[in-house]
Design a protein around this motif. Structure first.
Motif, PDB file in Angstrom:
ATOM      1  N   LEU A  82      -1.847  10.111  10.078  1.00 44.86           N
ATOM      2  CA  LEU A  82      -1.309  11.366   9.553  1.00 44.86           C
ATOM      3  C   LEU A  82      -1.994  12.578  10.194  1.00 44.86           C
ATOM      4  CD1 LEU A  82      -0.918  10.367   5.806  1.00 44.86           C
ATOM      5  CD2 LEU A  82       0.932  10.998   7.370  1.00 44.86           C
ATOM      6  N   THR A  83      -3.271  12.450  10.482  1.00 44.91           N
ATOM      7  CA  THR A  83      -3.967  13.532  11.189  1.00 44.91           C
ATOM      8  C   THR A  83      -3.368  13.725  12.575  1.00 44.91           C
ATOM      9  OG1 THR A  83      -6.027  13.128   9.981  1.00 44.91           O
ATOM     10  CG2 THR A  83      -6.201  14.315  12.066  1.00 44.91           C
ATOM     11  N   ALA A  84      -3.075  12.631  13.262  1.00 46.15           N
ATOM     12  CA  ALA A  84      -2.444  12.723  14.580  1.00 46.15           C
ATOM     13  C   ALA A  84      -1.050  13.333  14.479  1.00 46.15           C
ATOM     14  CB  ALA A  84      -2.379  11.338  15.222  1.00 46.15           C
ATOM     15  N   ALA A 153      10.007   7.867   3.954  1.00 49.45           N
ATOM     16  CA  ALA A 153       9.685   8.632   5.162  1.00 49.45           C
ATOM     17  C   ALA A 153      10.051  10.103   5.008  1.00 49.45           C
ATOM     18  CB  ALA A 153      10.396   8.026   6.364  1.00 49.45           C
ATOM     19  N   SER A 154      11.140  10.408   4.334  1.00 45.02           N
ATOM     20  CA  SER A 154      11.559  11.805   4.185  1.00 45.02           C
ATOM     21  C   SER A 154      10.515  12.619   3.432  1.00 45.02           C
ATOM     22  CB  SER A 154      12.903  11.876   3.453  1.00 45.02           C
ATOM     23  OG  SER A 154      13.925  11.281   4.217  1.00 45.02           O
ATOM     24  N   THR A 155       9.966  12.031   2.370  1.00 42.29           N
ATOM     25  CA  THR A 155       8.950  12.744   1.587  1.00 42.29           C
ATOM     26  C   THR A 155       7.683  12.948   2.404  1.00 42.29           C
ATOM     27  OG1 THR A 155       9.818  11.864  -0.498  1.00 42.29           O
ATOM     28  CG2 THR A 155       7.553  12.672  -0.507  1.00 42.29           C
ATOM     29  N   VAL A 156       7.265  11.906   3.117  1.00 47.62           N
ATOM     30  CA  VAL A 156       6.042  12.019   3.915  1.00 47.62           C
ATOM     31  C   VAL A 156       6.231  13.031   5.033  1.00 47.62           C
ATOM     32  CG1 VAL A 156       4.443  10.758   5.409  1.00 47.62           C
ATOM     33  CG2 VAL A 156       5.323   9.688   3.327  1.00 47.62           C
ATOM     34  N   HIS A 157       7.398  13.037   5.650  1.00 47.46           N
ATOM     35  CA  HIS A 157       7.696  14.024   6.687  1.00 47.46           C
ATOM     36  C   HIS A 157       7.583  15.437   6.124  1.00 47.46           C
ATOM     37  CE1 HIS A 157      10.550  16.415   9.234  1.00 47.46           C
ATOM     38  NE2 HIS A 157       9.888  15.803  10.185  1.00 47.46           N
ATOM     39  N   ALA A 158       8.110  15.650   4.930  1.00 46.77           N
ATOM     40  CA  ALA A 158       8.028  16.968   4.304  1.00 46.77           C
ATOM     41  C   ALA A 158       6.597  17.330   3.943  1.00 46.77           C
ATOM     42  CB  ALA A 158       8.907  16.998   3.046  1.00 46.77           C
ATOM     43  N   LEU A 159       5.825  16.344   3.472  1.00 45.29           N
ATOM     44  CA  LEU A 159       4.429  16.600   3.106  1.00 45.29           C
ATOM     45  C   LEU A 159       3.586  16.987   4.319  1.00 45.29           C
ATOM     46  CD1 LEU A 159       3.746  13.703   0.556  1.00 45.29           C
ATOM     47  CD2 LEU A 159       3.811  16.163   0.049  1.00 45.29           C
ATOM     48  N   ALA A 160       3.950  16.481   5.490  1.00 47.25           N
ATOM     49  CA  ALA A 160       3.202  16.820   6.698  1.00 47.25           C
ATOM     50  C   ALA A 160       3.682  18.115   7.330  1.00 47.25           C
ATOM     51  CB  ALA A 160       3.309  15.672   7.715  1.00 47.25           C
ATOM     52  N   THR A 161       4.993  18.326   7.339  1.00 41.97           N
ATOM     53  CA  THR A 161       5.565  19.472   8.044  1.00 41.97           C
ATOM     54  C   THR A 161       5.540  20.746   7.208  1.00 41.97           C
ATOM     55  OG1 THR A 161       7.049  17.957   9.212  1.00 41.97           O
ATOM     56  CG2 THR A 161       7.593  20.289   9.280  1.00 41.97           C
ATOM     57  N   GLY A 162       5.871  20.639   5.931  1.00 40.92           N
ATOM     58  CA  GLY A 162       5.975  21.825   5.072  1.00 40.92           C
ATOM     59  C   GLY A 162       4.699  22.647   5.005  1.00 40.92           C
ATOM     60  N   GLU A 180      -7.251  18.067  10.737  1.00 45.50           N
ATOM     61  CA  GLU A 180      -8.352  17.314  10.122  1.00 45.50           C
ATOM     62  C   GLU A 180      -8.434  17.551   8.618  1.00 45.50           C
ATOM     63  OE1 GLU A 180      -8.596  17.399  14.269  1.00 45.50           O
ATOM     64  OE2 GLU A 180      -8.565  19.127  12.923  1.00 45.50           O
ATOM     65  N   ARG A 181      -7.962  18.685   8.142  1.00 43.83           N
ATOM     66  CA  ARG A 181      -7.933  18.944   6.697  1.00 43.83           C
ATOM     67  C   ARG A 181      -6.701  18.338   6.043  1.00 43.83           C
ATOM     68  NH1 ARG A 181      -8.909  24.130   8.560  1.00 43.83           N
ATOM     69  NH2 ARG A 181      -6.922  24.912   7.733  1.00 43.83           N
ATOM     70  N   LEU A 182      -5.559  18.544   6.659  1.00 43.29           N
ATOM     71  CA  LEU A 182      -4.305  18.183   6.013  1.00 43.29           C
ATOM     72  C   LEU A 182      -4.005  16.692   6.109  1.00 43.29           C
ATOM     73  CD1 LEU A 182      -1.792  19.101   4.521  1.00 43.29           C
ATOM     74  CD2 LEU A 182      -0.740  19.656   6.722  1.00 43.29           C
ATOM     75  N   GLY A 183      -4.290  16.050   7.238  1.00 43.50           N
ATOM     76  CA  GLY A 183      -3.982  14.628   7.388  1.00 43.50           C
ATOM     77  C   GLY A 183      -4.624  13.772   6.309  1.00 43.50           C
ATOM     78  N   PRO A 184      -5.949  13.844   6.120  1.00 40.63           N
ATOM     79  CA  PRO A 184      -6.580  13.056   5.055  1.00 40.63           C
ATOM     80  C   PRO A 184      -6.099  13.453   3.662  1.00 40.63           C
ATOM     81  CG  PRO A 184      -8.206  13.737   6.673  1.00 40.63           C
ATOM     82  CD  PRO A 184      -6.948  14.485   7.000  1.00 40.63           C
ATOM     83  N   MET A 185      -5.751  14.720   3.470  1.00 37.17           N
ATOM     84  CA  MET A 185      -5.272  15.165   2.166  1.00 37.17           C
ATOM     85  C   MET A 185      -3.943  14.492   1.819  1.00 37.17           C
ATOM     86  SD  MET A 185      -4.725  19.104   0.898  1.00 37.17           S
ATOM     87  CE  MET A 185      -6.338  19.542   1.577  1.00 37.17           C
ATOM     88  N   VAL A 186      -3.029  14.436   2.793  1.00 39.52           N
ATOM     89  CA  VAL A 186      -1.746  13.774   2.557  1.00 39.52           C
ATOM     90  C   VAL A 186      -1.960  12.275   2.345  1.00 39.52           C
ATOM     91  CG1 VAL A 186       0.501  13.216   3.558  1.00 39.52           C
ATOM     92  CG2 VAL A 186      -0.454  15.504   3.846  1.00 39.52           C
ATOM     93  N   ALA A 187      -2.839  11.673   3.124  1.00 41.79           N
ATOM     94  CA  ALA A 187      -3.130  10.248   2.951  1.00 41.79           C
ATOM     95  C   ALA A 187      -3.678   9.967   1.563  1.00 41.79           C
ATOM     96  CB  ALA A 187      -4.114   9.784   4.023  1.00 41.79           C
ATOM     97  N   ALA A 189      -3.131  11.672  -1.142  1.00 41.09           N
ATOM     98  CA  ALA A 189      -2.046  11.826  -2.113  1.00 41.09           C
ATOM     99  C   ALA A 189      -1.156  10.590  -2.137  1.00 41.09           C
ATOM    100  CB  ALA A 189      -1.219  13.061  -1.781  1.00 41.09           C
ATOM    101  N   LEU A 190      -0.894   9.994  -0.971  1.00 39.55           N
ATOM    102  CA  LEU A 190      -0.014   8.832  -0.899  1.00 39.55           C
ATOM    103  C   LEU A 190      -0.658   7.580  -1.480  1.00 39.55           C
ATOM    104  CD1 LEU A 190       1.482   9.260   2.691  1.00 39.55           C
ATOM    105  CD2 LEU A 190       2.506   9.907   0.517  1.00 39.55           C
ATOM    106  N   THR A 191      -1.969   7.496  -1.416  1.00 35.86           N
ATOM    107  CA  THR A 191      -2.663   6.287  -1.885  1.00 35.86           C
ATOM    108  C   THR A 191      -3.277   6.462  -3.265  1.00 35.86           C
ATOM    109  OG1 THR A 191      -4.696   6.988  -0.747  1.00 35.86           O
ATOM    110  CG2 THR A 191      -3.182   5.564   0.470  1.00 35.86           C
ATOM    111  N   ALA A 192      -3.102   7.628  -3.883  1.00 36.04           N
ATOM    112  CA  ALA A 192      -3.794   7.916  -5.146  1.00 36.04           C
ATOM    113  C   ALA A 192      -3.303   7.055  -6.299  1.00 36.04           C
ATOM    114  CB  ALA A 192      -3.623   9.389  -5.510  1.00 36.04           C
ATOM    115  N   THR A 193      -2.056   6.621  -6.276  1.00 32.58           N
ATOM    116  CA  THR A 193      -1.495   5.917  -7.426  1.00 32.58           C
ATOM    117  C   THR A 193      -1.713   4.418  -7.380  1.00 32.58           C
ATOM    118  OG1 THR A 193       0.643   5.760  -6.318  1.00 32.58           O
ATOM    119  CG2 THR A 193       0.288   7.660  -7.763  1.00 32.58           C
TER     120      THR A 193
END
Length: 205
Positions: A82-84, A153-162, A180-187, A189-193
């Motif tokens: 996600l960082t990449a 994929a649509s949600t993850v795309h929005a979480l990265a792009t928005g 480096e800030r946003l990639g781990p943050m999105v990851a 969020a996706l793994t929190a549940t």
């Protein structure tokens, strides 16, 4: 899209995209015309329309993505992938041509317009395929649950792009360190549940 007749000349492809970038930086999105690109590139306008159905598609290809998306790297982790992804998005959206084009381009791509639908089919669908691969790798590593619990994929795309768009174009935040800030943050969020150690059929909690 299938092509007919003689093969396209890669030099003409490059000349069109280079001319588009130069004119975007000089004249902005509103001032860019197909005629001006043809003159700048030293070609006939018909050559442009054989490659790009509209000004908007030509600008997107020149300013943000070329005819093919780059291969997305496998970094070995969801956070790294996600960082990449975010780094790639930031790179595309901070070029001089993109900075001149993005807001005007989005204004032309209304959600209910035929152009908007064509744009989503031509470009966004390709991005979603790459995000699907990114998520499938995370499932294989045990970082995410398999479908149907896996994030779409649509949600993850929005979480990265928005957030990238909001930070760069609405808040005018410098891009340094953003991936480096946003990639781990999105990851996170996706793994929190769900913990990666939970069995796929775990219930409760």
């Amino acid at each position: 899209m299938a092509t007919t007749g003689r093969p396209r000349d890669a030099r003409v492809d490059a000349a069109i995209l280079d001319a588009t970038r130069e004119l975007l930086a000089r004249d902005g999105y509103a001032g860019l015309t197909m005629d001006a690109v043809a003159v700048r590139a030293g070609i006939g306008k018909a050559a442009i329309y054989r490659r790009h159905a509209s000004k908007q598609e030509m600008v997107f290809a020149a300013a943000i993505y070329g005819p093919e998306l780059p291969v997305r790297p496998d970094t070995g982790s969801l956070a790294g992938d996600l960082t990449a992804l975010v780094r790639e998005i930031v790179g595309h959206l901070t070029s001089p041509a993109a900075s001149a084009a993005v807001l005007g381009l989005l204004a032309d791509l209304g959600p209910d317009s035929d152009l908007g639908a064509r744009f989503r089919e031509r470009f966004v669908s390709r991005e979603l395929v790459d995000v699907e691969s990114l998520l499938d790798r995370a499932v294989a590593r045990g970082e995410l649950p398999p479908p149907p619990s896996r994030p779409d994929a649509s949600t993850v795309h929005a979480l990265a792009t928005g957030p990238v768009f909001a930070l760069l174009y609405l808040q005018h935040t410098p891009p340094d360190g953003l991936p480096e800030r946003l990639g781990p943050m999105v990851a996170a969020a996706l793994t929190a549940t769900r913990s990666p150690s939970d069995p796929p059929d775990a219930s409760g909690g």
